[in-house]
Design an enzyme around this catalytic site. Structure first.
Site, PDB file in Angstrom:
ATOM      1  N   TYR A   1     -22.187  53.455 -26.372  1.00 17.20           N
ATOM      2  CA  TYR A   1     -22.069  54.889 -26.111  1.00 17.20           C
ATOM      3  C   TYR A   1     -20.676  55.391 -26.470  1.00 17.20           C
ATOM      4  O   TYR A   1     -20.526  56.430 -27.130  1.00 17.20           O
ATOM      5  CB  TYR A   1     -22.370  55.153 -24.633  1.00 17.20           C
ATOM      6  CG  TYR A   1     -22.360  56.610 -24.239  1.00 17.20           C
ATOM      7  CD1 TYR A   1     -23.403  57.457 -24.609  1.00 17.20           C
ATOM      8  CD2 TYR A   1     -21.331  57.137 -23.471  1.00 17.20           C
ATOM      9  CE1 TYR A   1     -23.410  58.796 -24.231  1.00 17.20           C
ATOM     10  CE2 TYR A   1     -21.318  58.473 -23.089  1.00 17.20           C
ATOM     11  CZ  TYR A   1     -22.363  59.292 -23.470  1.00 17.20           C
ATOM     12  OH  TYR A   1     -22.370  60.616 -23.100  1.00 17.20           O
TER      13      TYR A   1
ATOM     14  N   LYS B   1     -19.668  58.188 -29.354  1.00 16.64           N
ATOM     15  CA  LYS B   1     -18.980  59.441 -29.023  1.00 16.64           C
ATOM     16  C   LYS B   1     -17.596  59.525 -29.662  1.00 16.64           C
ATOM     17  O   LYS B   1     -17.152  60.605 -30.069  1.00 16.64           O
ATOM     18  CB  LYS B   1     -18.886  59.587 -27.496  1.00 16.64           C
ATOM     19  CG  LYS B   1     -20.240  59.754 -26.810  1.00 16.64           C
ATOM     20  CD  LYS B   1     -20.999  60.969 -27.331  1.00 16.64           C
ATOM     21  CE  LYS B   1     -22.262  61.257 -26.554  1.00 16.64           C
ATOM     22  NZ  LYS B   1     -22.962  62.460 -27.045  1.00 16.64           N
TER      23      LYS B   1
END
Length: 248
Positions: free
Chosen positions: A155, A159
């Protein structure tokens, strides 16, 4: 001020949470909003709600990890509406695990939706925006992309990659009147955070100078500003909306 009258906006991940509120806020500001998510029932309900309340919205079910389908959605919208003014890449998922235990498909799935999906969306959106010599691309990243977080290497990578992607594309399209920016939310209140124990909530809050959990509206109104004409000189930036969490 901050009007989106006569603008056309696509918002992904609009079925719930931050994406849903962004779609509602954009519609109230005068935009025609195309609500996008994998669940057709949820986004149809949202579009119906917006239209019932005097706004303008339509809906399209799409898995943004399918690059061809997502690109077709964007080009088709621009052709049908005659323009595309705003793209909000909000859709994202988590599949958390420690690096030593993370399976390759967990890595691939998160990167394909969170980062590659935004790549396909931006690539398709810049063409009609360049034609109009104006546009706004807003990517919803996360403070995890700035600070990292144990158990979220996939993740965090997606990002952080989204921030770098946004900065690069911002440089490519700036002379065409297109801005590309990121919003990095901190702890935003959702159904999931509502279920946390008092002790866990207090532990999180102790690290937030504002001493409160953020709301989807905090993100949505930041997105509204970035989508507006008033933000025309802001590009390549990542705005953290986190109550001061990253500075504490």
């Amino acid at each position: 001020m901050f009007s989106l009258a006569n603008k056309v906006a696509i918002v992904t991940g609009a079925s719930r949470g931050i994406g849903k509120v962004i779609a509602q806020v954009f519609a109230k500001a005068g935009a025609h909003v195309i609500c996008v998510a994998r669940s057709e029932d949820a986004i149809k309900s949202l579009a119906d709600e917006i239209n019932t309340n005097g706004g303008s919205a339509s809906h399209v079910a799409c898995d943004i990890s399918d690059g061809e389908a997502f690109s077709s959605l964007i080009t088709g919208t621009a052709k049908e509406q005659g323009r595309l003014d705003v793209l909000v890449n909000n859709a994202g998922i988590t599949q958390d695990n420690l690096l030593m235990r993370m399976k390759e498909d967990q890595w691939d799935t998160v990167l394909n939706i969170n980062l590659k999906g935004a790549f396909h969306g931006m690539k398709a959106a810049v063409r009609p925006m360049m034609k109009n010599r104006k546009g706004r691309i807003i990517n919803i990243t996360s403070i995890v992309g700035l600070t990292g977080n144990p158990g979220q290497s996939n993740y965090a990578a997606s990002k952080a990659g989204l921030i770098g992607l946004s900065q690069s594309v911002a440089k490519e399209v700036a002379t065409r009147g297109i801005t590309v920016n990121c919003i990095a939310p901190g702890w935003i209140g959702t159904d999931m955070t509502d279920e946390l124990s008092t002790d866990v909530r207090e532990q999180f809050l102790s690290r937030i100078p504002a001493n409160r959990i953020g709301s989807p509206e905090d993100i949505a109104y930041t997105a509204l500003f970035l989508a507006s004409d008033e933000a025309s000189y802001i590009t390549g930036q990542t705005i953290t909306v986190d109550g001061g969490r990253v500075i504490n």
